[in-house]
Design an enzyme around this catalytic site. Structure first.
Site, PDB file in Angstrom:
ATOM      1  CD  GLN A 284       2.574  -5.584   3.470  1.00 26.58           C
ATOM      2  OE1 GLN A 284       3.407  -4.675   3.713  1.00 26.58           O
ATOM      3  NE2 GLN A 284       1.524  -5.248   3.083  1.00 26.58           N
TER       4      GLN A 284
ATOM      5  CB  CYS B 101      -0.978   0.184   1.307  1.00 27.52           C
ATOM      6  SG  CYS B 101      -1.865  -1.488   1.302  1.00 27.52           S
TER       7      CYS B 101
ATOM      8  N   GLY C 144     -14.581  -6.033   2.173  1.00 28.89           N
ATOM      9  CA  GLY C 144     -13.479  -6.540   1.613  1.00 28.89           C
ATOM     10  C   GLY C 144     -12.792  -7.687   2.919  1.00 28.89           C
TER      11      GLY C 144
ATOM     12  NE  ARG D 252       8.024   0.526   1.828  1.00 29.18           N
ATOM     13  CZ  ARG D 252       8.571   1.598   2.108  1.00 29.18           C
ATOM     14  NH1 ARG D 252       9.573   1.948   1.092  1.00 29.18           N
ATOM     15  NH2 ARG D 252       8.376   2.311   3.075  1.00 29.18           N
TER      16      ARG D 252
END
Lengths: 290, 425
Positions: free
Chosen positions: B122, B50, B192, B52
């Site tokens: 991530q 979100c 979501g 980078r």
């Protein structure tokens, strides 16, 4: 023996407490909260002493004059503020409550210290009338303060400026609840004060009794109570007025009416409440503004 | 060791820019495959979160390392974006800066919320994705493995991660608590059903006992999340009803366009709420709610960028721990480069050893042929003597080489050794 305690003593204490609260908005001072509590507690002790002295001097006090009536309202509000220091130590409630307290103390210094008119009314009616209206005033003031905080907090959240200062306000949900309760309580208390005022008037004059509706204080208080009732009805029938900013606006409007009543009460020299100067000084009894 | 990185992060690029550049997992795999053909000699890893979008490249041959312009062009052309708008707000790093940067990213020092735990997973996923796409090699393998090691070391040796802190936790603890006194009984709507949604639910559960309602396009996944958290699932068609009833909305969908426009909100939701306060945390990139929704009375809309202030406060609170974390990063980067340099000296050292041992073995053979009466014990003693002698002769130059490689000044020494001992290049 004169203890030397006067209004300046506790007024100064509350002013120092406000300065400490305000300083917390710009800088971090160690033990600021404790210092605030100690100064306010000292002021409250002096305040209580002063009211006690007034009761000793004037048996019908602390509701015998406008001066005492304002000071008692300030005392109740200060007690509430001390309570918030314990229950909500991290919130900046003092920034809003202390100016209201100081305003009441200031109003007391301007208000007459002479006893209110009794018109030979039964003491109990005058006392109940005064207590109702004094507590109603405190409720309206609390609602006003909560309303201001709600609008400020809402604006800060909306504009995403929460992190820009050290002002820590309660949540919107808490403020909305406080607002609603203050408005409901004020309606009941002012209504009670209004009714007891009428009953007091009727009781002291028997069958000849009449209510001086044209009296400025009675008139403004009637307007204020009318507004509070309208606000409550509005809240009942219009869902949007039960939550959010609408409640805040309603309480702020109630405060405007309160200021009107208090201004007339303090400066309205031709009100029936001041006729004691001529007929009531000999036998003062407890009584509120109406 | 030739490294280069180009990327956009929340430090320089606004959400509007980042959301145009973001890659989902499928796009990442596809893009890496395409770029491998474009830069055949290079290793590539794409980190897209979100906050980078960063492309790391490495190549043994300095001349074949993609230029920063080529890497920028690779990303922009994949999204069909023009260079003018996006080239101003990017960062480019090379060599040591790249290593230190990925260490900082993995340790969450570059995150919007310093100390947040999600970024490590991530980074790991980004590397695994590159591995599956076949675009990694020994150079980036070392960089990313040491990055994960550094992040874990910072976690264990500092209190930077002492409290679980992430964007959802800051959003709940510092923003939603300004609206709600308690979360008990609040109607919480989750749009979501991704990892971010579950992370948010974890914090909400810690903060109180809200009624959880999940709306998700993918019914099976949505039902699963609702079941995991004791909530109710609602179909996508019920979105407007749910928004009208909600107290708190947390939106984390991966929709490519806003799912709630200003006009739709004004038409379907606003009249039914009677200005009842609604706090919306739009944690999705791109945004799920049009910014105009936040203008409605009683609606408090926060997007990822809006959380910056709260995150800065969070960062300040952890500032005391940052020097210790930075020290670890410097240490690990030094170690990484020392090891990398030392590995670069490996071929020379091997040649040098071979160059010494070969004559030694030849001389020993000649000696043993001349002295056939030597028994096995005597032969063994002589062999050990020769080995010790060679090792002692090699020790000073190898030590010097090791010291030089620690400082990165080994190139001159390597040349000297090659020339002195006539080693093969």
């Amino acid at each position: 023996m004169d203890s030397g305690i006067n209004m300046i003593c506790f007024g100064a204490c509350y002013a120092i407490a406000l300065a400490l609260e305000l300083s917390g908005l710009w800088t971090r001072i160690r033990l600021r909260r404790v210092a605030c509590l100690m100064v306010t507690a000292a002021g409250l002790v002096a305040h209580t002493w002063y009211l006690g002295k007034r009761v000793a001097e004037l048996p019908a006090a602390p509701l015998a004059s406008h001066h005492d009536w304002y000071l008692l309202a300030a005392w109740v509000l200060t007690t509430i503020y001390v309570g918030t220091l314990f229950y909500y130590p991290k919130k900046s409630l003092g920034v809003f409550l202390l100016p209201a307290i100081l305003a009441l103390v200031g109003a007391a210094s301007l208000a007459a210290t002479k006893p209110l008119a009794s018109f030979e009314a039964p003491r109990v009616w005058g006392l109940v009338h005064g207590v109702f209206l004094m507590l109603g005033t405190v409720a309206v003031l609390l609602g006003f303060v909560a309303g201001l905080m709600y609008l400020m907090q809402s604006s800060r959240i909306k504009n995403k400026t929460l992190a820009s200062g050290r002002l820590r306000l309660p949540s919107l949900e808490w403020l909305e609840r406080a607002n609603s309760r203050a408005l409901g309580t004020a309606t009941v208390l002012v209504g009670g004060g209004f009714i007891t005022g009428i009953l007091s008037r009727l009781a002291q004059q028997g069958d000849r009794g009449f209510v001086p509706w044209s009296d400025p204080v009675v008139l403004s208080l009637t307007a204020m109570m009318g507004w509070l009732i309208i606000a409550e009805v509005f809240r009942l029938i219009y869902p949007a007025a039960r939550q959010g900013r609408k409640v805040a606006y309603l309480t702020i409007a109630a405060f405007v009416f309160l200021i009107l009543v208090l201004a007339i009460m303090t400066f309205g020299g031709d009100s029936l409440h001041f006729k004691s100067e001529t007929i009531g000084q000999a036998a003062p009894t407890a009584g509120g503004p109406t | 060791m030739n490294l280069r990185m180009i990327g956009w992060s929340h430090h320089e690029a606004k959400l509007d820019v980042r959301q145009m550049l973001v890659f989902d997992p499928a796009q990442t795999a596809h893009a890496l495959g395409a770029w491998q053909q474009r830069f055949p000699q290079s290793e590539l890893v794409l980190v897209s979160t979100c906050n980078r979008v960063e492309l790391y490249s490495a190549c043994k041959d300095e001349n074949r390392l993609p230029t920063a312009d080529a890497l920028i062009d690779a990303i922009l052309s994949y999204h069909n974006l023009s260079r003018e708008q996006y080239a101003e707000c990017l960062s480019t790093f090379s060599q040591r800066e790249v290593v230190q940067h990925i260490y900082r990213v993995a340790a969450s020092l570059e995150s919007m919320v310093v100390g947040e735990p999600q970024i490590l997973a991530q980074v790991k996923e980004a590397y695994q994705c590159a591995q599956q796409a076949g675009t990694t090699g020994p150079l980036l393998h070392d960089v990313f493995q040491t990055a994960l090691h550094t992040a874990k070391r910072i976690t264990s040796e500092t209190s930077l991660h002492k409290h679980r802190v992430s964007i959802p936790s800051v959003a709940i603890a510092e923003l939603a608590s300004c609206v709600f006194e308690s979360f008990d009984g609040k109607y919480v709507l989750i749009l979501g059903a991704g990892e971010m949604a579950e992370e948010t639910l974890r914090y909400l559960r810690d903060a109180g006992s809200p009624e959880i309602h999940v709306v998700n396009r993918h019914e099976e996944r949505g039902r699963q999340v609702a079941k995991n958290w004791g909530g109710d699932f609602h179909r996508w068609e019920d979105l407007w009803d749910q928004l009208a009833r909600a107290d708190l909305v947390i939106s984390t969908t991966s929709a490519e366009e806003p799912i709630v426009s200003t006009e739709a909100f004004a038409e379907h939701v606003e009249p039914r709420r009677h200005q009842r306060p609604l706090f919306i945390l739009d944690l999705a990139v791109p945004r799920d709610f049009s910014p105009g929704v936040g203008q409605a009375l009683g609606i408090y809309l926060y997007s990822l960028d809006d959380l910056t202030q709260a995150c800065q406060r969070n960062e300040a609170a952890r500032a005391a721990e940052l020097p210790a974390a930075e020290k670890i990063i410097t240490e690990e980067a030094d170690r990484y480069f020392a090891n990398a340099h030392y590995r670069a000296t490996g071929p020379v050292i091997s040649e040098l050893r071979r160059g010494m041992h070969e004559p030694k073995n030849a001389e020993l053979s000649r000696l043993f042929n001349k002295l056939p009466e030597l028994d096995d014990h005597a032969r063994q003693e002589i062999e050990q003597f020769a080995d010790r002698l060679v090792n002692k002769m090699l020790h000073p130059p190898l030590e010097s080489l090791r010291d030089a490689s620690q400082n990165g000044t080994h190139h001159g020494l390597l040349d000297a050794l090659r020339r002195l001992f006539q080693l093969e290049d």
